[in-house]
Each structure stands twice: as structure tokens, then as C-alpha cells.
Design a protein around this motif. Structure first.
Motif, PDB file in Angstrom:
ATOM      1  N   SER A   1       0.835  -1.202   0.000  1.00  0.00           N
ATOM      2  CA  SER A   1       0.000   0.000   0.000  1.00  0.00           C
ATOM      3  C   SER A   1       0.869   1.251   0.000  1.00  0.00           C
ATOM      4  CB  SER A   1      -0.896   0.013   1.247  1.00  0.00           C
ATOM      5  OG  SER A   1      -1.542   1.271   1.341  1.00  0.00           O
ATOM      6  N   ALA A   2       0.402   2.267  -0.719  1.00  0.00           N
ATOM      7  CA  ALA A   2       1.005   3.599  -0.645  1.00  0.00           C
ATOM      8  C   ALA A   2      -0.158   4.562  -0.403  1.00  0.00           C
ATOM      9  CB  ALA A   2       1.752   3.927  -1.933  1.00  0.00           C
ATOM     10  N   PRO A   3      -0.544   4.730   0.868  1.00  0.00           N
ATOM     11  CA  PRO A   3      -1.780   5.448   1.165  1.00  0.00           C
ATOM     12  C   PRO A   3      -1.715   6.943   0.874  1.00  0.00           C
ATOM     13  CG  PRO A   3      -0.930   4.263   3.109  1.00  0.00           C
ATOM     14  CD  PRO A   3       0.135   4.244   2.076  1.00  0.00           C
ATOM     15  N   GLU A   4      -0.520   7.542   0.926  1.00  0.00           N
ATOM     16  CA  GLU A   4      -0.431   9.006   0.775  1.00  0.00           C
ATOM     17  C   GLU A   4       0.590   9.367  -0.300  1.00  0.00           C
ATOM     18  OE1 GLU A   4      -0.123  11.090   4.544  1.00  0.00           O
ATOM     19  OE2 GLU A   4      -1.316   9.587   5.580  1.00  0.00           O
ATOM     20  N   TRP A   5       0.716   8.541  -1.310  1.00  0.00           N
ATOM     21  CA  TRP A   5       1.795   8.723  -2.280  1.00  0.00           C
ATOM     22  C   TRP A   5       1.643  10.040  -3.045  1.00  0.00           C
ATOM     23  CZ3 TRP A   5       1.690   9.248  -7.612  1.00  0.00           C
ATOM     24  CH2 TRP A   5       0.425   9.102  -8.206  1.00  0.00           C
ATOM     25  N   MET A   6       2.765  10.557  -3.529  1.00  0.00           N
ATOM     26  CA  MET A   6       2.730  11.706  -4.438  1.00  0.00           C
ATOM     27  C   MET A   6       3.866  11.649  -5.461  1.00  0.00           C
ATOM     28  SD  MET A   6       5.353  14.035  -3.754  1.00  0.00           S
ATOM     29  CE  MET A   6       6.733  13.649  -2.710  1.00  0.00           C
ATOM     30  N   SER A   7       4.964  10.950  -5.207  1.00  0.00           N
ATOM     31  CA  SER A   7       6.135  11.083  -6.076  1.00  0.00           C
ATOM     32  C   SER A   7       6.121  10.068  -7.218  1.00  0.00           C
ATOM     33  CB  SER A   7       7.419  10.884  -5.263  1.00  0.00           C
ATOM     34  OG  SER A   7       7.586   9.515  -4.981  1.00  0.00           O
ATOM     35  N   GLU A   8       6.885  10.381  -8.235  1.00  0.00           N
ATOM     36  CA  GLU A   8       7.028   9.441  -9.352  1.00  0.00           C
ATOM     37  C   GLU A   8       7.742   8.169  -8.896  1.00  0.00           C
ATOM     38  OE1 GLU A   8       7.394  12.482 -13.129  1.00  0.00           O
ATOM     39  OE2 GLU A   8       8.952  12.519 -11.609  1.00  0.00           O
ATOM     40  N   LYS A   9       8.612   8.304  -7.896  1.00  0.00           N
ATOM     41  CA  LYS A   9       9.278   7.111  -7.357  1.00  0.00           C
ATOM     42  C   LYS A   9       8.236   6.140  -6.797  1.00  0.00           C
ATOM     43  CE  LYS A   9      11.967   9.502  -4.686  1.00  0.00           C
ATOM     44  NZ  LYS A   9      12.775   9.639  -3.465  1.00  0.00           N
ATOM     45  N   ALA A  10       7.215   6.705  -6.159  1.00  0.00           N
ATOM     46  CA  ALA A  10       6.174   5.846  -5.592  1.00  0.00           C
ATOM     47  C   ALA A  10       5.420   5.108  -6.705  1.00  0.00           C
ATOM     48  CB  ALA A  10       5.208   6.666  -4.738  1.00  0.00           C
ATOM     49  N   VAL A  11       5.292   5.746  -7.875  1.00  0.00           N
ATOM     50  CA  VAL A  11       4.616   5.075  -8.999  1.00  0.00           C
ATOM     51  C   VAL A  11       5.452   3.880  -9.443  1.00  0.00           C
ATOM     52  CG1 VAL A  11       3.718   5.341 -11.342  1.00  0.00           C
ATOM     53  CG2 VAL A  11       3.562   7.246  -9.739  1.00  0.00           C
ATOM     54  N   SER A  12       6.761   4.082  -9.498  1.00  0.00           N
ATOM     55  CA  SER A  12       7.630   2.968  -9.880  1.00  0.00           C
ATOM     56  C   SER A  12       7.565   1.853  -8.832  1.00  0.00           C
ATOM     57  CB  SER A  12       9.075   3.475 -10.064  1.00  0.00           C
ATOM     58  OG  SER A  12       9.909   2.399 -10.406  1.00  0.00           O
ATOM     59  N   ILE A  13       7.590   2.234  -7.562  1.00  0.00           N
ATOM     60  CA  ILE A  13       7.528   1.221  -6.489  1.00  0.00           C
ATOM     61  C   ILE A  13       6.214   0.433  -6.575  1.00  0.00           C
ATOM     62  CG2 ILE A  13       7.380   0.832  -3.980  1.00  0.00           C
ATOM     63  CD1 ILE A  13       9.165   3.335  -3.629  1.00  0.00           C
ATOM     64  N   GLY A  14       5.106   1.175  -6.683  1.00  0.00           N
ATOM     65  CA  GLY A  14       3.801   0.508  -6.758  1.00  0.00           C
ATOM     66  C   GLY A  14       3.779  -0.465  -7.926  1.00  0.00           C
ATOM     67  N   THR A  15       4.360  -0.029  -9.051  1.00  0.00           N
ATOM     68  CA  THR A  15       4.330  -0.874 -10.245  1.00  0.00           C
ATOM     69  C   THR A  15       5.197  -2.116 -10.048  1.00  0.00           C
ATOM     70  OG1 THR A  15       4.020   1.140 -11.531  1.00  0.00           O
ATOM     71  CG2 THR A  15       4.552  -0.847 -12.770  1.00  0.00           C
ATOM     72  N   TYR A  16       6.362  -1.965  -9.401  1.00  0.00           N
ATOM     73  CA  TYR A  16       7.155  -3.196  -9.230  1.00  0.00           C
ATOM     74  C   TYR A  16       6.595  -4.112  -8.142  1.00  0.00           C
ATOM     75  CZ  TYR A  16      10.476  -1.176  -5.628  1.00  0.00           C
ATOM     76  OH  TYR A  16      11.069  -0.626  -4.528  1.00  0.00           O
ATOM     77  N   PHE A  17       5.818  -3.561  -7.219  1.00  0.00           N
ATOM     78  CA  PHE A  17       5.090  -4.444  -6.296  1.00  0.00           C
ATOM     79  C   PHE A  17       4.089  -5.277  -7.096  1.00  0.00           C
ATOM     80  CE2 PHE A  17       5.193  -3.323  -1.532  1.00  0.00           C
ATOM     81  CZ  PHE A  17       6.508  -2.920  -1.575  1.00  0.00           C
ATOM     82  N   VAL A  18       3.302  -4.586  -7.933  1.00  0.00           N
ATOM     83  CA  VAL A  18       2.321  -5.291  -8.763  1.00  0.00           C
ATOM     84  C   VAL A  18       3.037  -6.308  -9.648  1.00  0.00           C
ATOM     85  CG1 VAL A  18       0.692  -4.998 -10.687  1.00  0.00           C
ATOM     86  CG2 VAL A  18       0.572  -3.472  -8.707  1.00  0.00           C
ATOM     87  N   ALA A  19       4.137  -5.860 -10.272  1.00  0.00           N
ATOM     88  CA  ALA A  19       4.905  -6.740 -11.159  1.00  0.00           C
ATOM     89  C   ALA A  19       5.428  -7.960 -10.415  1.00  0.00           C
ATOM     90  CB  ALA A  19       6.079  -5.970 -11.765  1.00  0.00           C
ATOM     91  N   SER A  20       5.630  -7.816  -9.114  1.00  0.00           N
ATOM     92  CA  SER A  20       6.155  -8.926  -8.320  1.00  0.00           C
ATOM     93  C   SER A  20       5.046  -9.823  -7.805  1.00  0.00           C
ATOM     94  CB  SER A  20       6.995  -8.384  -7.157  1.00  0.00           C
ATOM     95  OG  SER A  20       8.059  -7.605  -7.668  1.00  0.00           O
TER      96      SER A  20
END
Ligand code: BF8
Length: 622
Positions: A543-562
Motif C-alpha cells: 500500500s502507498a496510502p499518501e503517495w505523491m512522487s514518481e518514485k512511488a509510482v515505480s515502487i507501486g508498479t514493481y510491487f504489482v509486477a512482483s
């Protein structure tokens, strides 16, 4: 700004009120000034990738449905998201590159101020990457490892990234089948930019799949490398006690804040500031000594290794200046608001930038380099000390709030707490004493109540016997709320409580900075391997409940990818394309086993995440 409502963290409201009394604006004030924000931008429907534009698609269908080049809403939204992933992966991985350079310098004996601290980790990484360690001294192993890692960024050819050796075999199969194996970090990022150039990739599916490939390069190689090498250079974190929140600033000390991301700088500043020479110098200037506190991810780096107190997370950087009690904020890169320079003009705080790639107009720039690390760190710390007499004593207000935090839960530390094997954790999961594990990560976003979703989601999960681990600004929020103190077991469900008390750990585990989301990947991979399962089978979520950065988008995507079910508490700019939204929240699951789920309400999100965990348990017969 209605100060009392904006944050769930103690001390924030009083500093927002002080800001208004002092005539200073913060991110919350500037967000109000930005209203109404551009709806095309919020929906992801604006394209300015070429000079025929900017083009925008009318989401109601009454205006243009295509850009000048013919790009549809689906194409534009997917392209924009791909560029966010590229930027996020670039930030993490360029940080990693900087760590590799220092690591290589140490391996070659060029940097006298750094050393190889965790030699065991050095050897284990080398061996995992197929580098033999037999009859070689540590310098030699490090040299060979540095060479392999340097090539991760730009190696030619189609061979997979070498760091993927750390990923579970079943995952590799999933990625192979879908054509998602990344070849080189810079190459995937570069290809994102190529594909999104006018007239290249127009298919949202193909664009998004490349985004997934790029994010895998970030999570399993770039960020992973930053974590491993930082541990090798500065030591693998172990549980360590410290304090959190702005109350860690000290009235009669020179207060220095390290802010940014790379421990190469912050660790040196801490070491030098704590030296007797600098403590004595501070006394000459009328202070009782020097006090260093961290902010954001570099704060997490020095918190988990050195026990340096953490002053706050992303939205608190301006507030630190507003206390009037900070002599210097020393920054490297990422998540540093240029606004801190404007705010600092109203007080006495010196903002010191140190990176050739991150200048801020109005700041003092002192370029840091690893070769002269100690000399430069001394020069910087001295500026802070000499600034102490300028503190505006009548305008100082340090909130009293601070609280105990136990940080430093690296994978190795978790294993040690478990007695050296994953068995007790697996048994607790199997028996249902712990229902699942959720990794909560990411930023602050002034669009939602500061730290409220972070702590609410965590509390809702631990009370349902879900172990929560996490990184980044979430971990600072949780620390400031007391969720990382042993006392927090009172908030946990009976099963989790029992496990925490037996192992002597809090119910929310601080696993580090944002690049350390890689530690979460390692835990997931190890659990999957130990059980003979794929990560997507495990009762886990992200979960990234309060995300705002592009880094968080990459993290969220690699979580999904994993293979991880991944919650976002802030709606991403993709709602302009139903197709893209559907791919991300539904279809992608058939390809990689994970998907996104968007829910701004943290209580509802906790329920859904819990239900997903229970479903996964049922499928396993647990
Ligand atoms: O890398 S959580 S606001 S500080 S981006 Fe930034 Fe977000 Fe904080 Fe660290 Ni991560």
C-alpha cells in the motif's frame, strides 16, 4: 489553512499556526493557491510531448477525442504514466549509481573515508551473482562485484539483469512468459522516453507492459543495489532505539537536519558533527553541542544504522525551518522542496545543497565528493555551528512531542529475531496467528490529511492480526504515532500481539528508506521460495496510502509486477482512460498476478486488503 485538521501528527498544527503568524507559506497554503487544479492533468489527459500540442482530450466526449497526431485518451494516459515510472525508476537507480561509484572507489582503495563494513553481505551478494569468493580478499571481491553492478545500468545485449538472480525462480518464469525481463536499467528507462516520443508506441497495453519491465529494473536491480551496497558500506541495520518527531530538536544545541536520500552524504555529516572537535566548536559558539536529526529517507538511513533521531517526513521539512531552531538543513536529492529556501529566508536556517545534479536557487552550494568526504562534511557542519548565534531566539518554538521508535528491521534483523529461520513466521502465517503481511510505503500528500491514512491503515491492519512492515515516509509517520514502539502491541490483535511479545518486536516494522522497498521484495521472495509458492500466492499486500512522487509510482508498479495486490490511497492520473484504469486494476493480474486497487478511505482499504489476504489464505487451505 485549518491548522488543526491538516495532520494526524502531534506538533504539526502548532507550527502551521506559527507559520501563519510569521507570514510564511507552506505546501498546504500553496496547494490552496493552486485550486482549482487542472482537471485534464488530474485525469492524465494532457499531452505535451511535442510542439503540435499541448493537446487535451475532452473527458465528456463533447470536445476533441484525439490529439493533433491522433493519439487517443488511452494512448496519452498510458504514455504519461510510463513517463512517471521512468522518472521514478531513474531517481532510485541514479541514486544507486552514485552508491556504486563510491563502492567501487572503496574497492579500489581510492576513498579513505569509507570502508567495507558488512563483508558477509558483500560475499553473499557476490556469490548470488555468480562471482566466486574463494581465495579472494574482500577488496578483490568488491572490485569484481562493482564491475558487474556497473554494467547493470547500461550493458548491451538482451541478457537479463544480473541482479534478477535475487528474484524467486517462479517470478522469473512469469516475467519471461510475458516478455517483461529487463535487460539494463538505463536502457529500459531510455526506452520509456523513446516509446513516448511523438509517433512511436500508441498501444496502451504495450506501453504499460514496458512500464512494468522498467519498474522491475528499478525494484529488483536499481533500488536493490542501493540497499545492498549501502549495507555493505555502512552496515546492515539491526534493531535500534531512537526518537521521532520535531521534539527531537534541542533548544540549546546547534540543530542540523540531514534531508534527502543517499547515506553517502548523511552518514558522513552525522559522524563529523558528533566528533569531539565539532562538539567543542559548538560550545565556543555558545551552544551545548551539536544535535543532528534526519528528515525523509536519508533520515531513515541514519536512523536505522546510527540511531539518529528522525524529525519528520516529507510535509514536515518546512515546519522544521519554522521552528526557528534549525541552523542548517543539509540536502542531497529527491523530495527536497525548493520552498525550504524561501521559508529559510524568514528565519536564520542555512539550506546547503551538495549535489551537482540538485541545485536550489538561494541555497548555499557546497559540492560533496567521496574522496574528500570528511573535509567537506567538516566545512558544512562548521557553517551550521557558526550560524548558531544568529538564531532568532524570540521566534523559536519547538513542539514538545517526540516518541520512542525501534527501527532497523532489515531482512537479516528480522531473521535474527525469528531465531535464524523463516520457520516461525511461516508457522504463524499457516496457523493464522498472523493472518498476513502488508508493506506500507510512500509519501505525504497535502491533498489528504497528513499521516492520517498512514497510521489509520496500519492500525486497522495490526488489529486484524496483520503484520505491517514498511519504508519511507510511512515508516516515519508510524514512528511518530508510536506504532514502532514495543507499547504498540496493545493495538495489535491477540495473535499478532503474542508473536510480537515472543519475538520482542513492535507490530509495525521499520524496514528503511524508499530504496529499501527492495528489502520487502527479498522477504516476499524468501517466503515464497520457502513455501514453494509464487509471491502472488502469499497472503500479503502492499500500500502507498499518501503517495505523491514518481518514485512511488515505480515502487507501486514493481510491487504489482512482483505479484502483489497493491493499494493506492491517492487516485493516480489515469482516470481519463477507462481502458488504462481497467488494465491496472484488473487485467494486469492475469499477466503478473498482482494488480492495483485505489481507495482513498484507509478504513475501507484495510477491509478490502484484509479480505484479499483471507482469500489468499483460503486458496492455500490456511
Ligand atoms: O523516497 S516516501 S516523499 S522521502 S518519495 Fe519522498 Fe515519498 Fe517520502 Fe523518500 Ni520515498
Amino acid at each position: 489553512v485549518p491548522a488543526k485538521g491538516v495532520s494526524a501528527t502531534k506538533g504539526v498544527a502548532e507550527l502551521i499556526e506559527k507559520a501563519e503568524e510569521d507570514g510564511v507559506k507552506t505546501a498546504w497554503h500553496r496547494l490552496l493557491e493552486q485550486q482549482p487544479q487542472c482537471a485534464f492533468g488530474q485525469l492524465g489527459l494532457c499531452c505535451r510531448n511535442c510542439a503540435m500540442g499541448p493537446c487535451r482530450i475532452d473527458p465528456f466526449g463533447s470536445g476533441p477525442t484525439k490529439g493533433v497526431c491522433g493519439a487517443s485518451a488511452d494512448t496519452i494516459v498510458a504514455r504519461n504514466l510510463l513517463r512517471m515510472i521512468a522518472a521514478g525508476a531513474a531517481a532510485h537507480s541514479d541514486h544507486a549509481r552514485d552508491v556504486v561509484e563510491v563502492f567501487k572507489g572503496v574497492a579500489e582503495g581510492r576513498f579513505q573515508y569509507y570502508r567495507l563494513t558488512d563483508v558477509e553481505k558483500l560475499k553473499s551478494l557476490a556469490e548470488a551473482l555468480g562471482i566466486s569468493t574463494e581465495d579472494k580478499d574482500e577488496q578483490e571481491i568488491a572490485r569484481e562485484l562493482a564491475e558487474v553492478l556497473e554494467w547493470e545500468f547500461g550493458k548491451p545485449g538482451d541478457e537479463p539483469l544480473r541482479m534478477l538472480a535475487l528474484a524467486p525462480k517462479k517470478r522469473i518464469k512469469v516475467w519471461e512468459k510475458a516478455g517483461l525481463i529487463p535487460r539494463a536499467i538505463d536502457r529500459e528507462i531510455c526506452e520509456c522516453m523513446h516509446r513516448t516520443h511523438i509517433g512511436v508506441d500508441a498501444d496502451p497495453v504495450s506501453l504499460l507492459l514496458h512500464g512494468i519491465r522498467t519498474s522491475i529494473a528499478d525494484g529488483w536491480s536499481g533500488s536493490m543495489m542501493a540497499t545492498y551496497l549501502s549495507d555493505i558500506l555502512f552496515g546492515t541495520p539491526k534493531p535500534i532505539k531512537a526518537e521521532a518527531n520535531l521534539g527531537v530538536l534541542k533548544e540549546d544545541y546547534v540543530n542540523i537536519i540531514v534531508h534527502g536520500h543517499n547515506p553517502i552524504l548523511s552518514t558522513k555529516i552525522v559522524e563529523v558533527a558528533m566528533s569531539e572537535e565539532m562538539q567543542e566548536l559548538a560550545k565556543k559558539y555558545g551552544a551545548r553541542g551539536v544535535n543532528v536529526a534526519g528528515m525523509c529517507c536519508t533520515g531513515n538511513e541514519v536512523l536505522m544504522r546510527l540511531g539518529v533521531p528522525i524529525a519528520g517526513n516529507f510535509l514536515m521539512q518546512e515546519l522544521a525551518v519554522i521552528t526557528g531552531a534549525v541552523e542548517a538543513i543539509i540536502v542531497d536529492y529527491q523530495c527536497i522542496m525548493p520552498a525550504i529556501v524561501d521559508v529559510a529566508q524568514c528565519y536564520h536556517t542555512k539550506i546547503i545543497t551538495t549535489e551537482p545534479k540538485a541545485h536550489i536557487p538561494g541555497a548555499i552550494h557546497i559540492e560533496f565528493n567521496a574522496e574528500k568526504a570528511d573535509e567537506i562534511a567538516k566545512e558544512i557542519v562548521r557553517i551550521a555551528i557558526e550560524n548558531y548565534p544568529n538564531r532568532p531566539r524570540d521566534r523559536v518554538h519547538i513542539p514538545k512531542h517526540k516518541i520512542e521508535v525501534i527501527a532497523g528491521f532489515s531482512v537479516e534483523a528480522i531473521l535474527e529475531a525469528l531465531g535464524g529461520t523463516l520457520e516461525p513466521l511461516i508457522n504463524a502465517l499457516r496457523e493464522g496467528t498472523i493472518k498476513g503481511i502488508v508493506g506500507i510505503v510512500g509519501c505525504n500528500n497535502p491533498k489528504i490529511r497528513h499521516n492520517h491514512s498512514h497510521v489509520t491503515l496500519a492500525k486497522e491492519l495490526i488489529k486484524r492480526d496483520v503484520l505491517v512492515v514498511g519504508t519511507g515516509c510511512w515508516s516515519i509517520a508510524a514512528a511518530m504515532d508510536g506504532l514502532m514502539s514495543p507499547k504498540a502491541v496493545d493495538l495489535a490483535g491477540p495473535g499478532l500481539r503474542k508473536v510480537c511479545e515472543t519475538l520482542n518486536i513492535p507490530p509495525c516494522l521499520h524496514m528503511g528508506s524508499c530504496v529499501d522497498c527492495s528489502r520487502i521484495l527479498i522477504v516476499l521472495g524468501a517466503l515464497a521460495d520457502a513455501l514453494g509458492l509464487d509471491i502472488s500466492d502469499l497472503p500479503v499486500a502492499g500500500s502507498a496510502p499518501e503517495w505523491m512522487s514518481e518514485k512511488a509510482v515505480s515502487i507501486g508498479t514493481y510491487f504489482v509486477a512482483s505479484g502483489v495486490f497493491t493499494h493506492l490511497g491517492v487516485v493516480p492520473p489515469v482516470m481519463g482512460s477507462q481502458k488504462v484504469a481497467k488494465i491496472l486494476t484488473e487485467d494486469v493480474e492475469d499477466i503478473v498476478g498482482g494488480k492495483f486497487y485505489v481507495e482513498p478511505d484507509p478504513v475501507k482499504a484495510a477491509e478490502t486488503i484484509y479480505n484479499v489476504i483471507i482469500e489468499k489464505r483460503k486458496k492455500l487451505g490456511w
